[in-house]
Design an enzyme around this catalytic site. Structure first.
Site, PDB file in Angstrom:
ATOM      1  N   ARG A  97       0.823  -1.213   0.000  1.00  0.00           N
ATOM      2  CA  ARG A  97       0.000   0.000   0.000  1.00  0.00           C
ATOM      3  C   ARG A  97       0.860   1.267   0.000  1.00  0.00           C
ATOM      4  O   ARG A  97       0.415   2.304  -0.496  1.00  0.00           O
ATOM      5  CB  ARG A  97      -0.947  -0.001   1.189  1.00  0.00           C
ATOM      6  N   LYS A  99     -15.296 -14.057   7.537  1.00  0.00           N
ATOM      7  CA  LYS A  99     -16.695 -13.863   7.890  1.00  0.00           C
ATOM      8  C   LYS A  99     -17.662 -13.772   6.701  1.00  0.00           C
ATOM      9  O   LYS A  99     -17.464 -12.983   5.791  1.00  0.00           O
ATOM     10  CB  LYS A  99     -16.828 -12.571   8.673  1.00  0.00           C
ATOM     11  N   GLY A 119      -6.976  -5.969   0.658  1.00  0.00           N
ATOM     12  CA  GLY A 119      -5.905  -5.944   1.635  1.00  0.00           C
ATOM     13  C   GLY A 119      -5.260  -7.310   1.838  1.00  0.00           C
ATOM     14  O   GLY A 119      -4.116  -7.531   1.465  1.00  0.00           O
ATOM     15  N   GLY A 136     -12.381  -3.981   1.595  1.00  0.00           N
ATOM     16  CA  GLY A 136     -13.761  -3.537   1.788  1.00  0.00           C
ATOM     17  C   GLY A 136     -14.204  -2.599   0.676  1.00  0.00           C
ATOM     18  O   GLY A 136     -15.339  -2.678   0.191  1.00  0.00           O
TER      19      GLY A 136
HETATM   20  C1  3PG Z   1      -8.648  -1.657   4.957  1.00  0.00           C
HETATM   21  O1  3PG Z   1      -7.619  -2.197   5.334  1.00  0.00           O
HETATM   22  O2  3PG Z   1      -9.677  -2.292   4.676  1.00  0.00           O
HETATM   23  C2  3PG Z   1      -8.651  -0.176   4.767  1.00  0.00           C
HETATM   24  O3  3PG Z   1      -7.427   0.392   5.111  1.00  0.00           O
HETATM   25  C3  3PG Z   1      -9.777   0.424   5.580  1.00  0.00           C
HETATM   26  O4  3PG Z   1      -9.590   0.104   6.927  1.00  0.00           O
HETATM   27  P1  3PG Z   1     -10.850  -0.132   7.836  1.00  0.00           P
HETATM   28  O5  3PG Z   1     -11.532  -1.363   7.335  1.00  0.00           O
HETATM   29  O6  3PG Z   1     -10.321  -0.290   9.242  1.00  0.00           O
HETATM   30  O7  3PG Z   1     -11.736   1.087   7.702  1.00  0.00           O
HETATM   31 MG    MG Z   2     -11.244  -3.300   6.036  1.00  0.00          MG
END
Ligand code: 3PG
Ligand code: MG
Length: 400
Positions: free
Chosen positions: A37, A202, A352, A376
């Site tokens: 990232r 999940k 991620g 996400g």
């Molecule tokens: C992630 O890793 O999904 C993004 O950096 C967003 O982080 P978060 O899900 O904690 O908002």
């Molecule tokens: Mg996340």
């Protein structure tokens, strides 16, 4: 939506550019285990530096609870960012306090600063518009203009992602643009066969995307911790595997709706405990005994999933097939990643954890069509949701 190129064309020399990045990297203590990232946002930062901007970078890391927590400090990230940029990065030890003010004021043309983890301030993630707004105003004071290149966070209605864009002239960074351009191809008319592979722990996190994708895909392959709730929905005992009891009914409905499109593991790698030297067994997916938990998909499943993936013209993969961080449970993720990368078509890794898996397992990144930096965010994009960070960029009226 205005873009980084538009901003560069306007000229940024001597101007303070507030950049929201997603530098939420996996850490093992203070060691960054995957810097993907950080690398992904380098082109934007370098372009701004080269043009003489004073670059103020912001990010979150993990989920601290609105107060400083050394576990989630961005100091290691500042170090790594400096190495990769080839220039020291001034690190502010707070978000908008005295250190941040001094650090930003001290920036010269072409200089880069990183502020401490935005989530150390409760205003960043607050559900209260006024509280978020107040924090956004403090952040906005550090920039003449705002660039959002935090694709991984565009699904969050957070001060630095959403509210700041309403306060400053705002631009989409190159990473955000590239991500959206690729994911858009999945929401239009993707070439068929279209296969989606989902894993991760999940079902509840993936429910909306499963519902959105099911009508479009030819096959939806389910592995990872979430497969056990589906197996339970088929009436199988899952031993001590991850199970979301309250989702069993929903999974049963999805299986019925899917009309055979949802493909589940036929065998799993089980162990009594999650450790690198655990005794493991491969058992049929319907034969997990109490005291044992499923931690990876088995060899027959790898074979079946690979056969479904091979002819695909479009593949989207999100979520590891097992606990790939622990060697005995990495094989499923490795082999599925290889199968995804081998397709003769568009292969997209969403997210991620799966993106980190590709790099941590030493796979060839260039073999994939696209590796998203957003987990996400890419899922919510595919669900067809409005992503607050993108909506704010699209809104051309800045109040400031
Ligand atoms: C992630 O890793 O999904 C993004 O950096 C967003 O982080 P978060 O899900 O904690 O908002
Ligand atoms: Mg996340």
């Amino acid at each position: 939506m205005r873009t980084l190129d538009d901003l560069l064309a306007e000229g940024v020399k001597g101007r303070r550019v507030l950049v929201r990045a997603d530098l939420n990297v996996p850490l093992d203590g203070e060691t960054i285990t995957d810097d993907g990232r950080i690398r992904a946002v380098l082109p934007t930062l370098t372009a701004l530096r080269d043009a003489g901007a004073r670059v103020v970078v912001t990010s979150h890391l993990g989920r601290p609870k609105g107060a400083p927590d050394p576990k989630y400090a961005l100091s290691a990230v500042a170090g790594r960012l400096g190495e990769l940029l080839g220039t020291p990065v001034a690190f502010a030890t707070d978000t908008v306090g005295e250190s941040a003010q001094r650090t930003v004021a001290g920036l010269g043309d072409g200089g880069v600063a990183l502020l401490e983890n935005l989530r150390f301030n409760p205003g960043e993630t607050s559900k209260d518009d006024a509280e978020r707004r107040a924090f956004a105003e403090q952040l906005a004071a550090f920039g003449d203009v705002y660039v959002n290149d935090a694709f991984g966070a565009v699904h969050r209605k957070h001060a630095s992602v959403y509210d700041v864009a309403r306060l400053l002239p705002h631009y989409a960074g190159g990473l955000v643009l590239r991500e959206v351009e690729v994911l858009r191809r999945l929401t239009g008319n993707p070439d068929q066969p279209y296969v989606v592979v989902l894993g991760g722990s999940k079902v509840s996190d993936k429910l909306a995307v499963i519902e959105a994708l099911l009508p479009k895909v030819d096959h939806l392959l389910v592995g990872g911790g979430m497969c056990f709730t589906f197996l339970a929905a088929q009436g199988h005992g899952v031993g001590d595997s991850l199970l979301e009891t309250e989702m069993v009914g929903v999974c049963a409905d999805l299986l019925a709706q899917g009309g055979g499109k949802i493909v589940l593991p036929v065998d799993v790698v089980v162990a009594r405990e999650l450790s690198a030297d655990a005794e493991t067994q491969v058992v049929p997916a319907h034969g997990i005994e109490p005291g044992w938990k499923g931690l990876d998909i088995g060899p027959a499943t790898i074979e079946t999933f690979s056969q479904h993936i091979a002819p695909a013209k479009t593949v989207f993969w999100n979520g590891p097939m097992g606990v790939f961080e622990v060697a005995p449970f990495a094989e499923g993720t490795r082999r599925i990643a290889e199968a995804v990368s081998a397709v003769d078509g568009l292969s997209i890794v969403g997210g991620g954890d799966s993106a980190a898996a590709v790099r941590v397992l030493g796979l060839d990144e260039s073999a994939f069509g696209h590796i998203s930096t957003g987990g996400g965010a890419s899922l919510e994009y595919l669900e067809g949701k409005t992503l607050p960070g993108l909506a704010a960029l699209e809104d051309d009226a800045a109040e400031a």
